[in-house]
Design a protein around this motif. Sequence first.
Motif, short mmCIF file in Angstrom:
data_model
loop_
_atom_site.label_atom_id
_atom_site.label_comp_id
_atom_site.label_asym_id
_atom_site.label_seq_id
_atom_site.Cartn_x
_atom_site.Cartn_y
_atom_site.Cartn_z
N PHE A 1 28.39 35.68 32.17
CA PHE A 1 29.58 34.89 32.53
C PHE A 1 30.82 35.43 31.81
O PHE A 1 31.88 35.60 32.43
CB PHE A 1 29.36 33.42 32.16
N PHE A 2 30.70 35.72 30.51
CA PHE A 2 31.83 36.26 29.76
C PHE A 2 32.25 37.61 30.32
O PHE A 2 33.45 37.89 30.46
CB PHE A 2 31.44 36.40 28.28
N LEU A 3 31.28 38.46 30.65
CA LEU A 3 31.60 39.77 31.22
C LEU A 3 32.31 39.62 32.56
O LEU A 3 33.32 40.29 32.82
CB LEU A 3 30.32 40.59 31.39
N HIS A 4 31.80 38.73 33.41
CA HIS A 4 32.43 38.51 34.71
C HIS A 4 33.86 38.03 34.56
O HIS A 4 34.78 38.56 35.21
CB HIS A 4 31.62 37.48 35.50
N GLU A 5 34.08 37.03 33.72
CA GLU A 5 35.43 36.49 33.54
C GLU A 5 36.39 37.54 33.00
O GLU A 5 37.54 37.65 33.44
CB GLU A 5 35.40 35.27 32.61
N SER A 6 35.92 38.33 32.05
CA SER A 6 36.77 39.36 31.44
C SER A 6 37.18 40.40 32.46
O SER A 6 38.37 40.73 32.60
CB SER A 6 36.02 40.04 30.27
N VAL A 7 36.21 40.94 33.19
CA VAL A 7 36.50 41.99 34.17
C VAL A 7 37.35 41.43 35.31
O VAL A 7 38.32 42.07 35.75
CB VAL A 7 35.20 42.60 34.73
N PHE A 8 37.01 40.23 35.78
CA PHE A 8 37.73 39.64 36.91
C PHE A 8 39.20 39.40 36.59
O PHE A 8 40.09 39.83 37.33
CB PHE A 8 37.05 38.34 37.33
N PHE A 9 39.47 38.73 35.48
CA PHE A 9 40.86 38.39 35.18
C PHE A 9 41.65 39.59 34.64
O PHE A 9 42.85 39.72 34.93
CB PHE A 9 40.92 37.21 34.19
N LEU A 10 41.01 40.48 33.90
CA LEU A 10 41.72 41.66 33.42
C LEU A 10 42.09 42.61 34.57
O LEU A 10 43.11 43.30 34.50
CB LEU A 10 40.88 42.41 32.38
N SER A 11 41.28 42.64 35.61
CA SER A 11 41.60 43.50 36.76
C SER A 11 42.48 42.78 37.78
O SER A 11 43.25 43.44 38.49
CB SER A 11 40.31 43.98 37.45
N GLY A 12 42.39 41.46 37.85
CA GLY A 12 43.13 40.71 38.87
C GLY A 12 44.51 40.25 38.45
O GLY A 12 45.44 40.25 39.27
N LEU A 13 44.69 39.86 37.20
CA LEU A 13 45.99 39.35 36.75
C LEU A 13 47.14 40.35 36.87
O LEU A 13 48.26 39.96 37.20
CB LEU A 13 45.89 38.84 35.31
#
Length: 271
Positions: A27-39
């Motif tokens: 979950f932490f990995l998903h959130e990190s990659v998702f928001f760091l790439s999407g924001l």
Amino acid sequence: MASIFESGWQYLITHFSDFQLACLGSFFLHESVFFLSGLPFVWIERAGWLSKYKIQAKNNSPEAQDKCIVRLLLYHFGVNLPVMIFSYPVFRYMGMQSSLPLPSWNIILTQIMFYFILEDFIFYWGHRILHTKWLYKHIHSVHHEYATPFGLTSEYAHPAEILFLGFATIVGPAITGPHLITLWLWMVVRVLETVEAHCGYHFPWSPSNFLPLYGGSDFHDYHHRLLYTKSGNYSSTFTYMDRIFGTDVGYRKLKALKSREFEDSYEQKKQ
């Protein structure tokens, strides 16, 4: 390099349980990659940077972007995290492990290729079903609230759709029971792919310019800006399913038309 990587992995499995790594770590990995790439795409759109690469001229309002972010956090903690927790026994039963030694790159890449093929097939049909009248109106229309997508809208969807299409992403790993590192790499690649497909920009370095049959942002942006009954372009990562079943005809005609217009314009400038 391999020894350094294995030392880091040894630290993780020594200090955290399999459950913590597979559920909370994922979950932490998903959130990190998702928001760091999407924001960054949110900030680029607000600032008006790189506008010549933007596919649609229309911009999303800051309020619409903020609404997306708030809803995403609710969905991620209210749907994604519980799914990760409750699916853990299934993955363990199918053979998922986190111990050393780490799998070879041949095994990792072979499994990820299998996941892509299976995910593309299941996602295509699931996505196409969601574009039937009742399911679109009551479920899939949430995802299409953003006719001008940006990176974070890739996971903005009705909770039922998150479960329905999310199945396409996890069924491959559930079948093969991979090493946790393979599952994490698959998650990272899949998140980066879907964020890129929804980013709203087509750059010279976009993967679709180099990878055959890769959909990417231009392909999926077409899907978002058309009426639900006529959109086509239902594929996830690679576009062969749309090509086989003829659901990308409108997109290919539009690309051909734009190509001819560009060639005509170029010839006129030369004269």
